[in-house]
Design an enzyme around this catalytic site. Sequence first.
Site, PDB file in Angstrom:
ATOM      1  N   SER A 179       4.351 145.722  87.661  1.00 49.08           N
ATOM      2  CA  SER A 179       4.085 146.596  88.800  1.00 49.08           C
ATOM      3  C   SER A 179       5.100 146.424  89.925  1.00 49.08           C
ATOM      4  O   SER A 179       5.232 147.317  90.777  1.00 49.08           O
ATOM      5  CB  SER A 179       2.670 146.343  89.342  1.00 49.08           C
ATOM      6  OG  SER A 179       2.486 144.969  89.657  1.00 49.08           O
ATOM      7  N   ASP A 234      -3.104 142.150  99.496  1.00 52.74           N
ATOM      8  CA  ASP A 234      -2.050 142.249  98.479  1.00 52.74           C
ATOM      9  C   ASP A 234      -0.753 141.744  99.110  1.00 52.74           C
ATOM     10  O   ASP A 234      -0.140 142.429  99.929  1.00 52.74           O
ATOM     11  CB  ASP A 234      -1.892 143.695  98.024  1.00 52.74           C
ATOM     12  CG  ASP A 234      -0.799 143.887  96.975  1.00 52.74           C
ATOM     13  OD1 ASP A 234      -0.067 142.916  96.688  1.00 52.74           O
ATOM     14  OD2 ASP A 234      -0.662 145.014  96.466  1.00 52.74           O
ATOM     15  N   HIS A 286       2.979 143.017  96.239  1.00 56.18           N
ATOM     16  CA  HIS A 286       3.707 144.274  96.240  1.00 56.18           C
ATOM     17  C   HIS A 286       4.258 144.554  97.633  1.00 56.18           C
ATOM     18  O   HIS A 286       4.056 143.764  98.557  1.00 56.18           O
ATOM     19  CB  HIS A 286       2.792 145.394  95.750  1.00 56.18           C
ATOM     20  CG  HIS A 286       2.270 145.145  94.370  1.00 56.18           C
ATOM     21  ND1 HIS A 286       1.024 144.594  94.127  1.00 56.18           N
ATOM     22  CD2 HIS A 286       2.832 145.341  93.156  1.00 56.18           C
ATOM     23  CE1 HIS A 286       0.839 144.466  92.813  1.00 56.18           C
ATOM     24  NE2 HIS A 286       1.932 144.908  92.209  1.00 56.18           N
TER      25      HIS A 286
END
Length: 443
Positions: free
Chosen positions: A162, A413, A416
Amino acid sequence: MGLKHYSMGSWDMKTMFHCCLIIFFLGGLATLRFFRNNNLEAVLIISKVKVTDLTSTTTNINTSTPVFDDPRILNIAPPSSTDSCDLFSGRWVHDNKSHYPLYKEHECPYLNGDLACLTYGRKDSKYQQWRWQPNDCDFPRFDGEAVVKRLRGKRLLFVGDSINRNQWDSMICMLQSSIPGKKEVNSKGHNGTLYSFRAHDYNISVDYYWAPMLVESNGDDPFDHRAHLRVIRSKAIEKHAKHWVDADVIIFNSCLWWRLPTVTLLKSAGSLMGAPNQVVEVVDSPRAYKMALETWSKWVHANINPSKTKLFYMGHTAAHAWATDWGGKKHETCYGETEPLMDYKFWEIGTDPNILRILESSLSKLKAKGVNVQMINITQLTQARRDAHPTIYRKLWRPFTEDQKKKPHSISDCAHWCLPGVPDIWNELLLAYIFPSTAIAYQ
């Protein structure tokens, strides 16, 4: 008389010889001074430094068809060279006047909601305005129209986890406003494993293929996998790799899924992931990563023609999940951070140097066999950017519970990256290597 008239004594010969030497020396100084003055006036000195051949080949491969037709050589040397510019060693400089951000969230209709931090409630935007500045030189800033012209008829493919999708999102947001005509993003693979951004009038394809561990794994479904367990079939890659072979440029990345201490190797050939009575072995992550890269390297060497396809591998990126790494409080994370770290020797605890050494060794072995996979070494430059993650400002698959809302650090998060932001810099560096006519300006 004539001969006597043109003859010279020994003193005259010596004088002429010395005069010639002096004239030659002064001429050389004048030449150097001329070039120096002209280059200082122009500020940017274009250096003719020899660089790693981006299309190095084995002797049995036809090299008559280059990937991108251009006679000039990229004046960027690899990070290992000590006598040339290292684009990946530098500092972050706040720059809200000249260049960044490269686009705005609302201007990119293809932006993944997980990365659109302002759209989902983040109040500060300074994280978008930091420029990466190498220590001794500079790299070309993004010019969308120029890049699009060079990409006509080409397929760029991002392969990996990702984080690589994060970079793919960045790339299409950087490019799309410079491409006229029909554009669209489609899912082409089974269960969302392959996404393609197509610009039809230019015949440009910028694709992303989900293969988080490169080889077959229990994470091959992008939506149905468990975060706490990693199972791989270390010698199986063809199921994924058959989708890669026709790309002009392939950008690999696999780092996030190797951060757990151990990986389970599935030894039952052909058996389904999770099937009963499987023969397995639990090994430490670096060993499993080495095995996966050996399989990947064999496939690359056997199936990729370097005269037709350029290959890149992105460095591993930081995940700022422990604020204690930079002197923060226990149980806190990157949540609430609005400034980069200015300690450029900082190294977050989750980035394993052993994993990086294994990657570098694998790429060196491939190069010795005639296949150059250029590493885009973004590892160190991401270490400082604790401020640039989505944290809680992202599209949610399910609403936060009341208890989670009280503990935002626990649900942040920090792996990312918000867009626009840090991945745009990765792509600027990557494009400098893809297009070898770009010159580097030395400071």
